[in-house]
Structures are given as structure tokens and as C-alpha cells.
Design a protein around this motif. Structure first.
Motif, PDB file in Angstrom:
ATOM      1  N   GLY A   1       8.432 -13.316  10.606  1.00 15.69           N
ATOM      2  CA  GLY A   1       8.465 -14.339   9.563  1.00 15.69           C
ATOM      3  C   GLY A   1       7.107 -14.933   9.283  1.00 15.69           C
ATOM      4  N   GLY A   2       7.109 -16.188   8.861  1.00 14.51           N
ATOM      5  CA  GLY A   2       5.870 -16.877   8.528  1.00 14.51           C
ATOM      6  C   GLY A   2       5.266 -16.421   7.220  1.00 14.51           C
ATOM      7  N   GLU A   3       6.107 -15.962   6.288  1.00 10.87           N
ATOM      8  CA  GLU A   3       5.598 -15.427   5.026  1.00 10.87           C
ATOM      9  C   GLU A   3       6.224 -16.153   3.836  1.00 10.87           C
ATOM     10  N   ARG A   4       5.399 -16.389   2.830  1.00  7.53           N
ATOM     11  CA  ARG A   4       5.863 -16.933   1.558  1.00  7.53           C
ATOM     12  C   ARG A   4       6.387 -15.791   0.691  1.00  7.53           C
ATOM     13  N   VAL A   5       7.456 -16.066  -0.026  1.00  2.02           N
ATOM     14  CA  VAL A   5       8.009 -15.079  -0.951  1.00  2.02           C
ATOM     15  C   VAL A   5       8.102 -15.723  -2.322  1.00  2.02           C
ATOM     16  N   ASN A   6       7.518 -15.092  -3.316  1.00  3.15           N
ATOM     17  CA  ASN A   6       7.529 -15.589  -4.688  1.00  3.15           C
ATOM     18  C   ASN A   6       8.303 -14.613  -5.577  1.00  3.15           C
ATOM     19  N   PRO A   7       8.789 -15.076  -6.759  1.00  3.11           N
ATOM     20  CA  PRO A   7       8.679 -16.438  -7.300  1.00  3.11           C
ATOM     21  C   PRO A   7       9.630 -17.393  -6.581  1.00  3.11           C
ATOM     22  N   GLY A   8       9.495 -18.654  -6.905  1.00  9.41           N
ATOM     23  CA  GLY A   8      10.269 -19.674  -6.217  1.00  9.41           C
ATOM     24  C   GLY A   8       9.576 -20.115  -4.949  1.00  9.41           C
TER      25      GLY A   8
END
Length: 481
Positions: free
Chosen positions: A356-363
């Protein structure tokens, strides 16, 4: 229902000169606009609530209150699907979660309090005593507190609005309900239902939305507000408690948590690992009572970490309107920045980032995050993250597990897993928290008191205790002829 909301003040649905945007956290796009109430609007709402309490029969007409609560319950059910879609879009709650804690279950709080009002003893006879050579008859009557300022957070706005509003109305109080700035539209929709589909008199319920901190200051300091009911961060709760002290208001505070799930050495580790993984991912970890610390026997630490990581890999995150999605987004970019910052600091302090530790875009999505070998005194083990982040902490024996679980300024909830039920209960009784789950038991329901010890808050919401929060006790005595 319209996406653009209106204030409810003294029975009137009103616009405001200014508005602010409410975003869809799954896309980051503008969902609608909410009226940006001013301190003057807050003053008007308080004045209306004071007048309604002091000059109408709302506080004394129990049968009328029952009828109005029945009407509110019916209106919520009649408009449930509209509320569901708005909750998904504005709160980022998954469709599945709206069928439980985000919408359907909260509606039942209204039913519970209407039924409780039918049977609750508002008078308790204390009998007679001899005093000063005479007989004296004594009794206690329960009266409503008065005007209540109810201030909401963003994470479960329907649950928390109705957990405050329904018992307050049942008790005979009048209410100024302030929506969370990040989720104003769903709370304003509740105000519209009250105005258009119930006989609740003007001024009894007022609903505000605002981006101004000054509005909250008015609600917590105004001399005509008798009680403040607040759910949110402990830091804000401290400020509210201090502000309310100037006029010695009654306060109910449901604040932060850093709850621990303890896996004893005889636990079913496979089942417990799955429960721990999916629990912290519920509503993307944005729940004060979620168990964000996982306490594991040291000799089983690595195996449990591996199992939790595997379950995290199966958590489906994405569009919350998709029935197959388990985890939606965080509420805002600001909250995602906070969560990510805490994860990065935890790794720098020595915790192992397993996944983990990840940003997911959009949103504003953030992947389920597992930290292993966490120091129980570190920031990530002590401070509330409010994101899908699980900290795994090893312990030596039952006493050590209890010590670590209680090593917190909070005391909201927790859990324990063991094949020996009596052993699990014995451990549970040693944890200083207001709620506790034993082998996956669910304590959360309209009839079960909810609240915390220590800096997790003051008072209890739901159940008979939740109604009693909004009542004062008056003791009477008369000389018997």
C-alpha cells in the motif's frame, strides 16, 4: 432531491448570499453547492430554537413528538433511494455500506427512539420518608435539556445526524444541526425532508451548512444554547469543551480512537487476519471505532502480516456506486495528504511498509496500507490516521497485549480473538474502552450505547443512555398531609 441545498431556519428553506462547493470524492469533481451560512445565520437559528423550546408545547407534548418522529421515519424511508445516491456521491460511501451503517441502519434510529418515547419512564417515584417530624413524598421527573447544538463530522453524516437528532427530539429538545463542511448536501437534504414531510414545528429543527469556523464558535458559546453534542476529532473536542465551559453548557463528545484488535495465541489467525484487513478498509478507514492497531503474538507476527497482506490485495477499491466495490475514496485531497504523511513518517521511524501507501487518481483514493513491526509508542501507533492503514504490533503475552492496547490517550473500542471465549472476555474486561468486540461480535445498533473512555469522549450515544443525554433530572418533594 436537488443537489444544491438550502438552509433550514425557523421552518423556512433558505438560500444564502454565498455558497461553496461540495466535491464528489471518487472523482474530485464538483457535485453541487451548499449555502455558506454566516454567524448571523447561526444566531437566527439559535433564536428560533430558543423560541420554539420556550413558547411552544414541543417540550411537553409527548404524543405529538411521537407522531412527528413517526413522520420523519416514514419520510426517510420514502426518500431512501434518493438519499442513498446522494450519500454515495458526496460521502464516497460504497453502495453496500449504505445498506447498513451509512443509511439504512441510521434510519432505524428514528424508529427506535419513537418506540422508546412510548415506554420510557419520565417520572420515577422515590416513595416517602420521615424528616423533621413530617412525612415527605419525593419523586424525580425527567425534562429536556433545552436548545441543542449538534455538530457533525463528514464520515458517517446520516448515522451521526440521526443519532443526535432523534433522541434530542424524543426528549423534547430543539436543535440546531450543523453539517460537516465536506458533506453538507446530505445533511441539508435531511432538513428539507423535515420541512416538507413532517409536522415538526418551525424552529424545533434548524439545519446549517458553512465553511466558516466562526459559525461553530457561535453554536458552542451562545448563551441560549444549553447543550453541545459534537462528534469529531479530539483536538476540536477539547476546543469545544473549553468554549462551552464559559457558559457551563452540558456537552456530549464522541471523539477520536486508536482501537486495538488483539489476536491471542490460540486465535484462528486465518479468520482474524481477514477480519482485521477488511475492517480497516471499511469506508477507507474513516471510522473512529475501527481497529487500526493489530496486536499479534511475536512468534506469529510475520505469518499474520503475510495473511493480512494477501487480504489487502483482494480488497476491491474504486467507484463506490458499483455494488462490487468494497472500499471507496478518502473524503478529500487534504485528508489523503494527512494519511500519506503519517505513513511516510512511520516508515522513516522504522516501521516496515509491507503493501500500500499509494495514491490512486482520479478522486482521493489511497490503497490499503500495511505497516509491520510497529513501535507501540510511535506516532502511527498513537495518533488517529483516519485512513486504510493498519499498524501491526508484536506482543509477548496476554498482560503485554493489555498493556499495549491501553497505551493510548483514547478508549473508544477494540476487539479480541481467541478460541477460548472466557479467556477472551477476561482480556476484554481489562481494556479501557467504551465498546468492545469479542470474536467478531457486533455491538453497533440503535439500542446499544456507544461512546468512549478518556480522550475518546464524554457521554453515550444510542440506546436508553442516548436519550438520557438530552434529559435533566428534577427532584420534587411535598409534605404529606
Amino acid at each position: 432531491m436537488p443537489v444544491n441545498g438550502k438552509l433550514l431556519i425557523d421552518g423556512q428553506l433558505l438560500d444564502a448570499p454565498r455558497t461553496y462547493e461540495s466535491l464528489n470524492p471518487a472523482t474530485g469533481e464538483v457535485l453541487g453547492r451548499a449555502p455558506d451560512a454566516t454567524p448571523a445565520d447561526a444566531e437566527a437559528a439559535i433564536t428560533a430554537a430558543r423560541r420554539a423550546f420556550d413558547t411552544t408545547t414541543w417540550a411537553t407534548d409527548k404524543d405529538f413528538r411521537i407522531r412527528c418522529l413517526d413522520q420523519l421515519y416514514q419520510a426517510l424511508n420514502d426518500h431512501k433511494e434518493e438519499l442513498r445516491e446522494l450519500t454515495i456521491a458526496e460521502v464516497g460511501a460504497t453502495r453496500a455500506l449504505t445498506h447498513s451503517a451509512q443509511l439504512d441502519d441510521p434510519i432505524n434510529i428514528v424508529r427506535y427512539n419513537a418506540d422508546l418515547l412510548r415506554t420510557h419512564p419520565f417520572t420515577v417515584d422515590l416513595g416517602e420518608i420521615n424528616s423533621r417530624g413530617q412525612r415527605h413524598h419525593r419523586w424525580v421527573e425527567k425534562e429536556p435539556v433545552g436548545v441543542v447544538a449538534a455538530i457533525l463530522p463528514y464520515n458517517y453524516p446520516n448515522q451521526l445526524a440521526l443519532a443526535k437528532l432523534a433522541p434530542a427530539l424524543a426528549a423534547g429538545c430543539t436543535v440546531v444541526l450543523k453539517a460537516a463542511p465536506d458533506t453538507p448536501l446530505i445533511t441539508l437534504a435531511l432538513g428539507r425532508l423535515i420541512a416538507e414531510h413532517t409536522d415538526i414545528p418551525a424552529g424545533v429543527v434548524n439545519v446549517l451548512s458553512s465553511s466558516e469556523a466562526a459559525v461553530g464558535e457561535v453554536l458552542t458559546t451562545h448563551r441560549d444554547v444549553d447543550m453541545v453534542s459534537f462528534t469529531g476529532s479530539t483536538a476540536t473536542g477539547r476546543h469545544i469543551m473549553a468554549a462551552a465551559s464559559e457558559t457551563v453548557k452540558k456537552v456530549f463528545l464522541e471523539l477520536g480512537g486508536k482501537s486495538a484488535m488483539i489476536l491471542l495465541d490460540d486465535a484462528d489467525f486465518a479468520a482474524a487476519s481477514m477480519l482485521a484487513a477488511y475492517m480497516i478498509c471499511t469506508h477507507a478507514g474513516q471510522g473512529c471505532a475501527l481497529t487500526s492497531r493489530l496486536l499479534v503474538p511475536r512468534e506469529h507476527h510475520d505469518a499474520v502480516v503475510e495473511q493480512v497482506a494477501q487480504h489487502f490485495g483482494r480488497v476491491r477499491h474504486g467507484d463506490p456506486s458499483d455494488p462490487k466495490t468494497y472500499m471507496g475514496p478518502l473524503i478529500s485531497e487534504r485528508q489523503r495528504d494527512k494519511v500519506d504523511g503519517m505513513v511516510q513518517r512511520a516508515v522513516a521511524a522504522g516501521a516496515k511498509l509491507v503493501t500500500g501507501g499509494e495514491r490512486v487518481n482520479p478522486g482521493f483514493f489511497y490503497t490499503p496500507t500495511l505497516l509491520a513491526g510497529v513501535d507501540p509508542d510511535s506516532e502511527i501507533a498513537q495518533e488517529e490516521v483516519f485512513g486504510p492503514v493498519l499498524a501491526v504490533i508484536p506482543f509477548e503475552d496476554d498482560d503485554d497485549a493489555v498493556r499495549i492496547a491501553n497505551n493510548s490517550v483514547y478508549g473508544l473500542s477494540g476487539g479480541v480473538q481467541s478460541r477460548d471465549q472466557e479467556r477472551a472476555i477476561a482480556v476484554a474486561r481489562r481494556i479501557r474502552s467504551g465498546t468492545f468486540s469479542i470474536n467478531g461480535g457486533n455491538y453497533f445498533a440503535p439500542d446499544a450505547p456507544f461512546g468512549g473512555y478518556r480522550q475518546s469522549g464524554i457521554g453515550r450515544e444510542s440506546g436508553v443512555a442516548g436519550l438520557e443525554e438530552f434529559l435533566e433530572s428534577k427532584t420534587f418533594a411535598t409534605v404529606v398531609a
